[in-house]
Design a protein around this motif. Structure first.
Motif, mmCIF file in Angstrom:
data_model
loop_
_atom_site.group_PDB
_atom_site.id
_atom_site.type_symbol
_atom_site.label_atom_id
_atom_site.label_comp_id
_atom_site.label_asym_id
_atom_site.label_seq_id
_atom_site.Cartn_x
_atom_site.Cartn_y
_atom_site.Cartn_z
ATOM 1 N N THR A 404 0.829 -1.204 0.000
ATOM 2 C CA THR A 404 0.000 0.000 0.000
ATOM 3 C C THR A 404 0.866 1.256 0.000
ATOM 4 O O THR A 404 1.977 1.266 0.517
ATOM 5 N N PHE A 405 0.303 2.290 -0.558
ATOM 6 C CA PHE A 405 0.952 3.599 -0.544
ATOM 7 C C PHE A 405 -0.128 4.613 -0.200
ATOM 8 O O PHE A 405 -0.855 5.088 -1.072
ATOM 9 N N PHE A 406 -0.280 4.856 1.099
ATOM 10 C CA PHE A 406 -1.284 5.829 1.531
ATOM 11 C C PHE A 406 -0.802 7.220 1.135
ATOM 12 O O PHE A 406 0.307 7.626 1.476
ATOM 13 N N TYR A 407 -1.643 7.918 0.407
ATOM 14 C CA TYR A 407 -1.246 9.227 -0.126
ATOM 15 C C TYR A 407 -2.145 10.305 0.475
ATOM 16 O O TYR A 407 -3.347 10.115 0.623
ATOM 17 N N PRO A 408 -1.533 11.462 0.787
ATOM 18 C CA PRO A 408 -0.117 11.812 0.682
ATOM 19 C C PRO A 408 0.692 11.282 1.860
ATOM 20 O O PRO A 408 0.135 10.900 2.881
ATOM 21 N N LYS A 409 2.020 11.296 1.692
ATOM 22 C CA LYS A 409 2.901 10.896 2.777
ATOM 23 C C LYS A 409 3.025 12.032 3.794
ATOM 24 O O LYS A 409 2.991 13.220 3.443
ATOM 25 N N VAL A 410 3.186 11.649 5.054
ATOM 26 C CA VAL A 410 3.476 12.618 6.114
ATOM 27 C C VAL A 410 4.894 13.154 5.892
ATOM 28 O O VAL A 410 5.788 12.405 5.507
ATOM 29 N N ILE A 411 5.106 14.436 6.112
ATOM 30 C CA ILE A 411 6.453 14.982 5.972
ATOM 31 C C ILE A 411 7.164 15.000 7.320
ATOM 32 O O ILE A 411 6.534 14.944 8.371
ATOM 33 N N CYS A 412 8.471 15.070 7.261
ATOM 34 C CA CYS A 412 9.319 15.104 8.452
ATOM 35 C C CYS A 412 9.810 16.531 8.682
ATOM 36 O O CYS A 412 10.157 17.223 7.720
ATOM 37 N N GLY A 413 9.853 16.951 9.933
ATOM 38 C CA GLY A 413 10.436 18.243 10.249
ATOM 39 C C GLY A 413 9.493 19.217 10.926
ATOM 40 O O GLY A 413 9.940 20.207 11.497
ATOM 41 N N PHE A 414 8.189 18.955 10.857
ATOM 42 C CA PHE A 414 7.261 19.820 11.577
ATOM 43 C C PHE A 414 7.490 19.706 13.084
ATOM 44 O O PHE A 414 7.436 20.701 13.800
ATOM 45 N N LEU A 415 7.690 18.481 13.554
ATOM 46 C CA LEU A 415 7.911 18.265 14.988
ATOM 47 C C LEU A 415 8.657 16.958 15.203
ATOM 48 O O LEU A 415 8.673 16.080 14.339
ATOM 49 N N PHE A 416 9.264 16.850 16.395
ATOM 50 C CA PHE A 416 9.980 15.642 16.813
ATOM 51 C C PHE A 416 9.512 15.283 18.224
ATOM 52 O O PHE A 416 9.165 16.164 19.008
ATOM 53 N N SER A 417 9.544 13.996 18.546
ATOM 54 C CA SER A 417 9.078 13.542 19.857
ATOM 55 C C SER A 417 10.196 12.809 20.591
ATOM 56 O O SER A 417 10.707 11.798 20.108
ATOM 57 N N SER A 418 10.567 13.314 21.743
ATOM 58 C CA SER A 418 11.648 12.731 22.529
ATOM 59 C C SER A 418 11.126 11.630 23.445
ATOM 60 O O SER A 418 10.037 11.737 24.014
ATOM 61 N N ILE A 419 11.920 10.556 23.606
ATOM 62 C CA ILE A 419 11.609 9.542 24.606
ATOM 63 C C ILE A 419 12.702 9.510 25.677
ATOM 64 O O ILE A 419 12.892 8.501 26.357
ATOM 65 N N LYS A 420 13.400 10.625 25.843
ATOM 66 C CA LYS A 420 14.311 10.784 26.983
ATOM 67 C C LYS A 420 13.477 10.955 28.249
ATOM 68 O O LYS A 420 12.437 11.620 28.231
ATOM 69 N N GLU A 421 13.949 10.402 29.342
ATOM 70 C CA GLU A 421 13.158 10.378 30.572
ATOM 71 C C GLU A 421 12.710 11.769 31.015
ATOM 72 O O GLU A 421 11.528 12.004 31.273
ATOM 73 N N ASP A 422 13.643 12.718 31.084
ATOM 74 C CA ASP A 422 13.291 14.039 31.612
ATOM 75 C C ASP A 422 12.431 14.835 30.630
ATOM 76 O O ASP A 422 11.603 15.655 31.042
ATOM 77 N N GLU A 423 12.577 14.613 29.350
ATOM 78 C CA GLU A 423 11.820 15.369 28.353
ATOM 79 C C GLU A 423 10.434 14.784 28.130
ATOM 80 O O GLU A 423 9.498 15.501 27.797
ATOM 81 N N PHE A 424 10.269 13.483 28.333
ATOM 82 C CA PHE A 424 8.994 12.803 28.096
ATOM 83 C C PHE A 424 8.073 12.906 29.298
ATOM 84 O O PHE A 424 6.885 13.175 29.138
ATOM 85 N N THR A 425 8.601 12.702 30.510
ATOM 86 C CA THR A 425 7.767 12.704 31.709
ATOM 87 C C THR A 425 7.027 14.028 31.853
ATOM 88 O O THR A 425 5.843 14.072 32.171
ATOM 89 N N THR A 426 7.749 15.109 31.608
ATOM 90 C CA THR A 426 7.119 16.439 31.684
ATOM 91 C C THR A 426 5.973 16.553 30.705
ATOM 92 O O THR A 426 4.975 17.210 30.957
ATOM 93 N N ALA A 427 6.123 15.863 29.575
ATOM 94 C CA ALA A 427 5.150 16.012 28.508
ATOM 95 C C ALA A 427 3.855 15.269 28.776
ATOM 96 O O ALA A 427 2.817 15.592 28.237
#
Length: 432
Positions: A404-427
């Motif tokens: 499958t090719f779901f269109y359109p594709k999501v682009i990269c660069g609008f946002l990033f998600s951290s899974i570092k302990e101190d950055e994620f817990t706050t979130a």
């Protein structure tokens, strides 16, 4: 069922001299080498995090990420939110402007046996390994995968429509798609989103390799943590969720290119006749049209000659792969079983990582690559329907890779998600 959470995304500093469209990039598997080179020339483009290169690409990406954080290239949003993401697009030969509506959140990386998140196609092992290494080094989800939930009442759409009226970003991407991002911070509305998804299953539409990367990382970290609770940051994955009941969901076909036949062209054509009715066609650029809506029909372009192939119905029952009927009925199952395995001798497990087999979404590019000698043959296929995706997911089986090719594709660069302990817990847990 599906546990989702808001996040405090890392985003590009608004004070940078570059506009957001200069910083975004396509997903790693849909961008040409020429496009990549142009993006790499920009030292702050998101491709340096999503598709790093060099002798130690994952480690280099982790070092660069830390530099960007320290120098204020990336900043973390102050409040947790759900990020509404709309994509406005048109399709060739159609005047309608479509809009795919959805939102980006963190979701628990459920194992397949839990039956909360359902996959529909196989993956290519080497691509999964790359994603695992990048996640381990950076502890960052650089782009959301795409999941589908079912909500016939469209409960969440009014809140997304309201949010998108005040966007954070609005740009046109490499596909010619207008991408718009907004954010919902309101606690009560976020809670409604979380509650609405809590009894839903999720169908994984796009990003099987990145999701399997998160899943493998979760398994590894769980084994290393004797005090595992299930709520640690490594349990979560970044996902773009859209409503599968929406009319503007589009799936485009993915064609196959084979670099070299393991036999002569004459023998290949002779063996095809055992399973397929073969009709020569004058114009190769009509191959995608002559198969539209026809079951088990394909276009073949080989050495300047075009053919329409259609499976002889009486041979379909001979498929001996241990798949449910939902999978056996698929065009691509027919192609991979009869053409690749029975005729070419490339067996099912080999096909997942076969070096001479490549995938091309652009029909015209398929014809051109054969004409240029970059591939010996092209196999043109029809698109997979949303109903087929649902039935395969619910069967517990999977389609062939790159179905499958779901269109359109999501682009990269609008946002990033951290899974570092101190950055994620706050979130997350601090507010929800």
């Amino acid at each position: 069922m599906a546990e989702i959470l808001p996040l405090r995304a890392w985003r590009y500093n608004d004070s940078l001299n570059e506009s957001i469209d200069q910083l975004t990039s396509p997903l790693f598997d849909v961008v040409s080498q020429k496009q990549r080179e142009a993006l790499y020339r920009n030292p702050t483009n998101s491709i340096h995090l999503s598709v790093p290169r060099g002798e130690a690409p994952a480690k280099d990406a982790a070092r660069l990420l830390q530099v960007w954080k320290e120098n204020g290239v990336l900043l973390q949003d102050g409040l947790p939110g759900l990020y509404v993401y709309y994509q406005y697009f048109r399709l060739p030969g159609n005047e309608k402007e479509y809009v795919r509506k959805g939102f980006i959140c963190n979701i628990k990386a459920y194992d397949w046996h839990e039956k909360v998140l359902l996959r529909h196609e196989n993956t290519i092992p080497s691509a999964v390994n790359d994603r695992i290494e990048l996640l381990e080094e950076t502890e960052l989800n650089t782009s959301p995968t795409h999941g589908l939930y079912s909500d016939a009442g469209f409960i969440l759409e009014p809140y997304m429509d309201e949010s998108i009226r005040t966007p954070i970003y609005e740009t046109e991407d490499y596909q010619g798609v207008r991408d718009v991002l907004a954010v919902i911070h309101d606690h009560e509305i976020i809670r409604l989103f979380l509650d609405t998804l809590s009894d839903k299953q999720i169908l994984l539409a796009d990003g099987h390799h990145r999701y399997e990367g998160s899943l493998a990382y979760r398994r590894k970290m769980t084994a290393l943590n004797p005090n595992h609770t299930g709520y640690e940051p490594y349990n979560y994955h970044l996902m773009y969720l859209t409503n599968a009941e929406h009319d503007d969901l589009r799936i485009l076909p993915t064609h196959r290119l084979l670099q070299h036949l393991p036999m002569s062209e004459e023998e290949f054509m002779e063996r095809l006749q055992e399973y397929f009715t073969i009709i020569p066609k004058e114009d190769p650029f009509e191959l995608n049209e002559v198969i539209v809506g026809k079951l088990w029909a394909f276009g073949l372009y080989l050495n300047g000659n075009a053919y329409k192939l259609r499976l002889k119905p009486e041979v379909h029952a001979s498929i001996d792969w241990n798949f449910p009927d939902e999978v056996k009925q698929l065009d691509l199952t027919v192609m991979h079983y009869f053409i690749f395995e029975k005729i070419l001798g490339i067996y099912r497990q080999q096909q997942r990582d076969y070096k001479g087999l490549s995938y091309e979404r652009n029909f015209t590019a398929c014809i051109q690559k054969v004409d240029k000698g970059e591939a010996q043959l092209a196999l043109i296929t029809n698109e997979v329907s949303m109903d087929q995706v649902k039935r395969v997911c619910n069967s517990g089986a999977v389609m062939p890779q790159k179905s499958t090719f779901f269109y359109p594709k999501v682009i990269c660069g609008f946002l990033f998600s951290s899974i570092k302990e101190d950055e994620f817990t706050t979130a997350t847990s601090a507010c929800f």
